[in-house]
Write an enzyme that holds these catalytic residues in place. Structure first.
Site, PDB file in Angstrom:
ATOM      1  N   ASP A 173       0.854  -1.247  -0.051  1.00  0.00           N
ATOM      2  CA  ASP A 173      -0.040  -0.128  -0.104  1.00  0.00           C
ATOM      3  C   ASP A 173       0.913   1.157   0.096  1.00  0.00           C
ATOM      4  O   ASP A 173       1.533   1.490   1.039  1.00  0.00           O
ATOM      5  CB  ASP A 173      -0.811   0.210   1.298  1.00  0.00           C
ATOM      6  N   ILE A 174       1.120   1.982  -1.069  1.00  0.00           N
ATOM      7  CA  ILE A 174       2.125   2.968  -1.263  1.00  0.00           C
ATOM      8  C   ILE A 174       1.431   4.139  -0.516  1.00  0.00           C
ATOM      9  O   ILE A 174       2.107   5.102  -0.340  1.00  0.00           O
ATOM     10  CB  ILE A 174       2.417   3.370  -2.765  1.00  0.00           C
ATOM     11  N   TYR A 185      -3.690   7.200  -9.737  1.00  0.00           N
ATOM     12  CA  TYR A 185      -5.209   7.222 -10.206  1.00  0.00           C
ATOM     13  C   TYR A 185      -5.224   7.790 -11.346  1.00  0.00           C
ATOM     14  O   TYR A 185      -4.893   8.898 -11.631  1.00  0.00           O
ATOM     15  CB  TYR A 185      -6.070   8.069  -9.013  1.00  0.00           C
ATOM     16  N   THR A 228       2.309  13.386 -16.379  1.00  0.00           N
ATOM     17  CA  THR A 228       1.346  13.303 -17.490  1.00  0.00           C
ATOM     18  C   THR A 228       1.314  14.856 -18.240  1.00  0.00           C
ATOM     19  O   THR A 228       1.766  15.964 -17.641  1.00  0.00           O
ATOM     20  CB  THR A 228      -0.033  13.350 -17.047  1.00  0.00           C
ATOM     21  N   TYR A 284      -6.790  15.812 -11.799  1.00  0.00           N
ATOM     22  CA  TYR A 284      -5.798  14.927 -11.993  1.00  0.00           C
ATOM     23  C   TYR A 284      -4.612  15.501 -12.560  1.00  0.00           C
ATOM     24  O   TYR A 284      -3.670  14.986 -11.790  1.00  0.00           O
ATOM     25  CB  TYR A 284      -6.140  14.246 -13.313  1.00  0.00           C
ATOM     26  N   LYS A 301      -1.222  15.067 -10.232  1.00  0.00           N
ATOM     27  CA  LYS A 301       0.057  14.644 -10.598  1.00  0.00           C
ATOM     28  C   LYS A 301       1.337  15.720 -10.636  1.00  0.00           C
ATOM     29  O   LYS A 301       2.464  15.165 -10.518  1.00  0.00           O
ATOM     30  CB  LYS A 301      -0.166  14.188 -12.233  1.00  0.00           C
TER      31      LYS A 301
END
Length: 287
Positions: A37-38, A62, A102, A126, A130
């Site tokens: 579990d990071i 995610y 990304t 998002y 990121k």
């Protein structure tokens, strides 16, 4: 080296595992949420120390861009906080980290390919999470590489290529946006450049990577159908505002890849060549 690969069940994680077989000089620890579990800081530190990890490739994220708008806490935990924990743990051992990021860290207002030095301006949850992940990794681990990529697909998992093939077979017509421009990336090519960086020696900094070329989602879909032999589906171009989505997408997200090509002396395949390879692999899987 002892190398930890997180998110090993995802598109990029699976491609990394294929490359491990032809790079047996390293020892790999492939984990997904069941193994590590990071988002648990202590668990990350314990795993890194007990397995004497020298480097980490973080393929976990995610990535449900629209759902992220409503799941800010979870998205932040996975995309921003967890990478910081990984970087912190491996840095304590003097190790290195590769963090995959990304094109969404940019708002898409450019008309020329984005360089690594340009100002970021994410326009979605998002993208913002990121970007925070990038910052956390760079702050915690001096020997870290950030690799921003775009339009990722592969023979593994759920992705645009697989979806368009499925819909092309199911439907007579399909609408796809034509006013969002970027470059598709075969995860196999991204995995290859990561392995090259590991073997040649990690050079810290921010890098951009996608396949070569420029295309719209509409043209990408047309190419997918042509290569996959789908002739019965009429693909129609849509404006972005005709296809409402919760999260904003960059209208232009072409990445300049000069830095990664020169640093690691790599040649990057044209997007259509890589797409054809992926579709061939998918066809053989099914066959």
């Amino acid at each position: 080296m002892n190398i930890l690969i997180t998110g090993c069940n995802g598109q990029l994680g699976n491609e990394m595992q294929l490359l491990e077989k032809v790079n047996p000089q390293h020892v790999y620890f492939n984990t997904d949420v069941a193994e590590l579990d990071i988002t648990n800081r202590e668990a990350v530190a314990d795993f890194v120390n007990s397995n004497e990890i020298d480097g980490i490739v973080n393929c976990a994220a995610y990535t449900a861009v629209d759902k992220a708008e409503d799941n800010v806490e979870l998205c932040t935990l996975l995309n921003a906080t967890a990478p910081g924990y990984l970087a912190e743990a491996v840095a304590a051992r003097g190790g290195w980290m590769v963090q995959v990021s990304t094109d969404y860290v940019f708002d898409g207002s450019n008309h020329t390919p984005y360089r690594e030095t340009e100002a970021t301006s994410p326009d979605s949850v998002y993208g913002r999470t990121k970007l925070k992940g990038e910052q956390n990794v760079l702050k915690a681990c001096p020997k870290s590489m950030i690799i921003r990529t775009a339009w990722l697909y592969s023979r593994f998992g759920n992705n645009f290529v697989k979806t368009m093939i499925r819909l092309g077979k199911e439907r007579d017509s399909l609408g796809v946006v034509f006013d969002q421009i970027g470059t598709p990336t075969n995860a196999a090519d991204l995995a290859a450049v990561i392995m090259t960086a590991i073997n040649k020696g990690i050079v810290p900094g921010v890098y951009h990577f996608s396949n070569e070329g420029v295309i719209s989602w509409y043209d990408f879909t047309k190419a997918i159908h042509r290569i996959a032999g789908i002739e019965t589906c009429n693909v129609k171009p849509l404006h972005t505002d005709e296809y409402p989505a919760k999260a904003n997408r960059p209208a232009y997200s072409v990445l300049d890849k000069t830095k990664i090509k020169e640093t690691f002396d790599v040649e990057i395949p044209y997007w259509e060549e890589s797409l054809a390879k992926c579709i061939k692999d998918l066809t053989e899987q099914e066959g």
